[in-house]
Design a protein around this motif. Structure first.
Motif, PDB file in Angstrom:
ATOM      1  N   SER A   1     -20.505  44.689  37.553  1.00  0.00           N
ATOM      2  CA  SER A   1     -21.467  45.723  37.947  1.00  0.00           C
ATOM      3  C   SER A   1     -22.425  45.096  38.960  1.00  0.00           C
ATOM      4  CB  SER A   1     -22.201  46.266  36.713  1.00  0.00           C
ATOM      5  OG  SER A   1     -23.145  45.325  36.265  1.00  0.00           O
ATOM      6  N   GLY A   2     -23.392  45.856  39.416  1.00  0.00           N
ATOM      7  CA  GLY A   2     -24.291  45.388  40.472  1.00  0.00           C
ATOM      8  C   GLY A   2     -25.005  44.084  40.146  1.00  0.00           C
ATOM      9  N   THR A   3     -25.343  43.897  38.875  1.00  0.00           N
ATOM     10  CA  THR A   3     -26.085  42.699  38.473  1.00  0.00           C
ATOM     11  C   THR A   3     -25.304  41.427  38.799  1.00  0.00           C
ATOM     12  OG1 THR A   3     -27.128  44.002  36.747  1.00  0.00           O
ATOM     13  CG2 THR A   3     -27.309  41.619  36.525  1.00  0.00           C
TER      14      THR A   3
ATOM     15  N   PHE B   1     -35.760  46.881  37.889  1.00  0.00           N
ATOM     16  CA  PHE B   1     -34.743  46.119  38.630  1.00  0.00           C
ATOM     17  C   PHE B   1     -35.362  45.006  39.467  1.00  0.00           C
ATOM     18  CE2 PHE B   1     -32.742  50.143  37.480  1.00  0.00           C
ATOM     19  CZ  PHE B   1     -31.808  49.606  36.620  1.00  0.00           C
TER      20      PHE B   1
ATOM     21  N   THR C   1     -34.743  52.263  41.155  1.00  0.00           N
ATOM     22  CA  THR C   1     -34.247  53.425  40.406  1.00  0.00           C
ATOM     23  C   THR C   1     -35.069  53.698  39.142  1.00  0.00           C
ATOM     24  OG1 THR C   1     -32.145  52.417  41.041  1.00  0.00           O
ATOM     25  CG2 THR C   1     -32.025  54.488  39.851  1.00  0.00           C
TER      26      THR C   1
ATOM     27  N   ASP D   1     -31.740  44.201  46.966  1.00  0.00           N
ATOM     28  CA  ASP D   1     -30.955  44.984  46.024  1.00  0.00           C
ATOM     29  C   ASP D   1     -30.889  46.414  46.561  1.00  0.00           C
ATOM     30  OD1 ASP D   1     -30.257  46.781  44.053  1.00  0.00           O
ATOM     31  OD2 ASP D   1     -31.570  45.973  42.517  1.00  0.00           O
TER      32      ASP D   1
ATOM     33  N   ILE E   1     -28.599  48.505  45.404  1.00  0.00           N
ATOM     34  CA  ILE E   1     -27.582  49.012  44.466  1.00  0.00           C
ATOM     35  C   ILE E   1     -27.628  50.536  44.376  1.00  0.00           C
ATOM     36  CG2 ILE E   1     -26.898  49.024  42.014  1.00  0.00           C
ATOM     37  CD1 ILE E   1     -27.531  45.965  42.036  1.00  0.00           C
TER      38      ILE E   1
ATOM     39  N   GLN F   1     -21.146  52.399  41.589  1.00  0.00           N
ATOM     40  CA  GLN F   1     -21.332  53.601  40.754  1.00  0.00           C
ATOM     41  C   GLN F   1     -22.511  54.497  41.113  1.00  0.00           C
ATOM     42  OE1 GLN F   1     -22.375  50.597  39.902  1.00  0.00           O
ATOM     43  NE2 GLN F   1     -23.908  50.579  38.311  1.00  0.00           N
ATOM     44  N   LYS F   2     -23.000  54.376  42.359  1.00  0.00           N
ATOM     45  CA  LYS F   2     -24.138  55.238  42.711  1.00  0.00           C
ATOM     46  C   LYS F   2     -23.793  56.029  43.979  1.00  0.00           C
ATOM     47  CE  LYS F   2     -26.981  52.345  40.022  1.00  0.00           C
ATOM     48  NZ  LYS F   2     -28.045  52.772  39.156  1.00  0.00           N
TER      49      LYS F   2
HETATM   50  C1  LIG Z   1     -31.785  49.352  41.900  1.00  0.00           C
HETATM   51  C2  LIG Z   1     -30.845  48.831  40.862  1.00  0.00           C
HETATM   52  N1  LIG Z   1     -30.677  47.513  40.754  1.00  0.00           N
HETATM   53  C3  LIG Z   1     -29.843  46.987  39.846  1.00  0.00           C
HETATM   54  C4  LIG Z   1     -29.137  47.779  38.983  1.00  0.00           C
HETATM   55  C5  LIG Z   1     -28.237  47.143  37.990  1.00  0.00           C
HETATM   56  O1  LIG Z   1     -26.950  47.382  38.310  1.00  0.00           O
HETATM   57  P1  LIG Z   1     -25.772  47.352  37.241  1.00  0.00           P
HETATM   58  O2  LIG Z   1     -26.215  48.176  36.078  1.00  0.00           O
HETATM   59  O3  LIG Z   1     -24.653  47.940  38.030  1.00  0.00           O
HETATM   60  O4  LIG Z   1     -25.538  45.937  36.888  1.00  0.00           O
HETATM   61  C6  LIG Z   1     -29.275  49.159  39.052  1.00  0.00           C
HETATM   62  C7  LIG Z   1     -28.543  50.047  38.120  1.00  0.00           C
HETATM   63  O5  LIG Z   1     -29.011  50.987  37.594  1.00  0.00           O
HETATM   64  C8  LIG Z   1     -30.160  49.704  40.020  1.00  0.00           C
HETATM   65  O6  LIG Z   1     -30.327  51.024  40.125  1.00  0.00           O
END
Ligand SMILES: Cc1ncc(COP(=O)(O)O)c(C=O)c1O
Length: 381
Positions: A60-62, A87, A138, A163, A165, A188-189
């Motif tokens: 995932s993004g993290t 985040f 977010t 970031d 994401i 996923q966004k």
């Molecule tokens: C701005 C932002 N950074 C980081 C993340 C974390 O990403 P992930 O949940 O895909 O690891 C999110 C996910 O909601 C996000 O919206």
């Protein structure tokens, strides 16, 4: 039977043709998959608005955030991190976890990061090696001015890590023009694909840092990713999330068809319609006027109502998923998503469900007021 609607700001709705593209299993060491991957890597450059190589990671993004940090920094490196939300706070946690010397700049949850704070930090300490910022926070519904920060970081040797994401594929993000060295996003966004793939666009300045950085990394090693992606046709070092790459191929094709400028304009319109509805219902925004994100609208829960109860009620009674608050805003706010595969009727449905839910939970709202306000904005365009 209850129809289900996902209006959360991630994961977001997946178009049918994106979902269906995942049905067929292809082996990843074939020319056929190589062609798909090549298109996706090229498409990612298009959405990141960059000539930099984009690393595709299975996570995932993290994982993209972690990879950007571990590939480019060494223990004790001084970094400035803006932490005005869940985040941004995650960037602080990652920097601390990997032993960076973190200068944490807290700004109010609901406010945006101030470039003047960065100028002050850089003046006080010219040895800063990195600046970390979240484009679209977010958790608070705030958008930060990446361009303004980029102008400042460009004049230094520091790496600019952003970031993006939730912002990528939803709001303008100009990796090269704004001088972003490590631009991070996920599937996923705005990219309308299920979760599980992260991307990092890596600048030449960042590649130079990678040569000397010493933090440990294995699965997210960018040099390994680049070596595999440079093959013809491109590959990944390990088994990728094959079906998600297939899905991304279709989703990026849809973004190309619509055109980035139209994609951004659509998000801006839907955000405006949602805000008009919130105002008409007499609710209060979390983000202040000038910094409200086009990705989601964050709203204080009315007096006496826990936002989690509203979220549960909408899900259980109407099959409508919106998001609650996170971190220090848990229970206090709810978030209306409008990122990715949304159309006008999703916006209206979300507002209609909100009105009904609030009314049923005892909040005195005028049924139809929000829908009418949103419809007017949508009709005027
Ligand atoms: C701005 C932002 N950074 C980081 C993340 C974390 O990403 P992930 O949940 O895909 O690891 C999110 C996910 O909601 C996000 O919206």
């Amino acid at each position: 039977m209850k129809k289900e609607y996902i209006f959360t700001p991630g994961p977001t709705p997946v178009p049918h043709r994106v979902g269906l593209s995942q049905v067929r299993m292809v082996h990843h060491r074939t020319a056929e998959f190589g062609e798909i991957l090549a298109r996706v890597l090229d498409g990612l450059k298009f959405v990141f608005q960059t000539d930099n190589e984009v690393m595709l990671l299975t996570s995932s993004g993290t994982g993209g955030m972690e990879g950007a940090i571990t590939n480019c920094f060494s223990q004790g490196d001084k970094v400035v991190v803006f932490a005005g939300g869940k985040f941004g706070q995650r960037l602080v946690e990652l920097a601390n976890y990997f032993g960076l010397d973190t200068i944490e700049i807290q700004h109010g949850w609901g406010d945006c990061a101030d470039p003047a704070d960065l100028e002050k930090a850089l003046e006080a300490d010219p040895g800063i090696k990195g600046v970390f910022l979240t484009q679209s926070e977010t958790s608070t519904g705030v958008v930060n001015d990446v361009e303004a920060f980029g102008r400042i970081v460009k004049q230094t040797d520091a790496l600019f890590l952003v970031d993006a994401i939730s912002g990528l594929g939803a709001v303008d993000f100009r990796t090269d023009e704004w001088g972003v060295d490590l631009a991070i996003s996920g599937s996923q966004k705005g990219l309308m694909t299920p979760p599980g793939v992260a991307f990092v666009a890596v600048s030449d300045k960042a590649w130079k840092a990678i040569d000397t950085a010493t933090l440990p990394r294995y699965y997210f090693c960018f040099k390994a990713a680049r070596a595999s992606q440079s093959k013809s046709p491109p590959q990944t070092p390990y088994t990728p999330a094959i079906t998600l790459v297939q899905a991304l191929d279709v989703a990026i094709g849809m973004l190309r068809e619509e055109g980035l400028a139209n994609v951004f304009a659509r998000h801006e319109l839907f955000a405006r319609a949602t805000r008009a509805a919130v105002e008409a219902l007499g609710l209060r925004f979390v983000a202040s006027d000038h910094n409200r994100a086009n990705v989601c609208t964050s709203v204080w829960s009315p007096e006496g109502l826990k936002s989690g109860d509203l979220v549960k009620h909408l899900r259980n009674d109407y099959g409508v998923s919106i998001a609650g608050g996170q971190g220090q805003l848990k229970g206090k706010i709810f978030r209306l998503g409008h990122v990715g595969y949304f159309d006008e009727f999703d916006i209206v449905t979300q507002v209609a469900a909100l009105e009904l839910g609030l009314k049923e939970l005892g909040v005195p709202v005028e049924i139809g007021a929000g829908v009418s306000a949103a419809m007017k904005v949508l009709a005027e365009g």
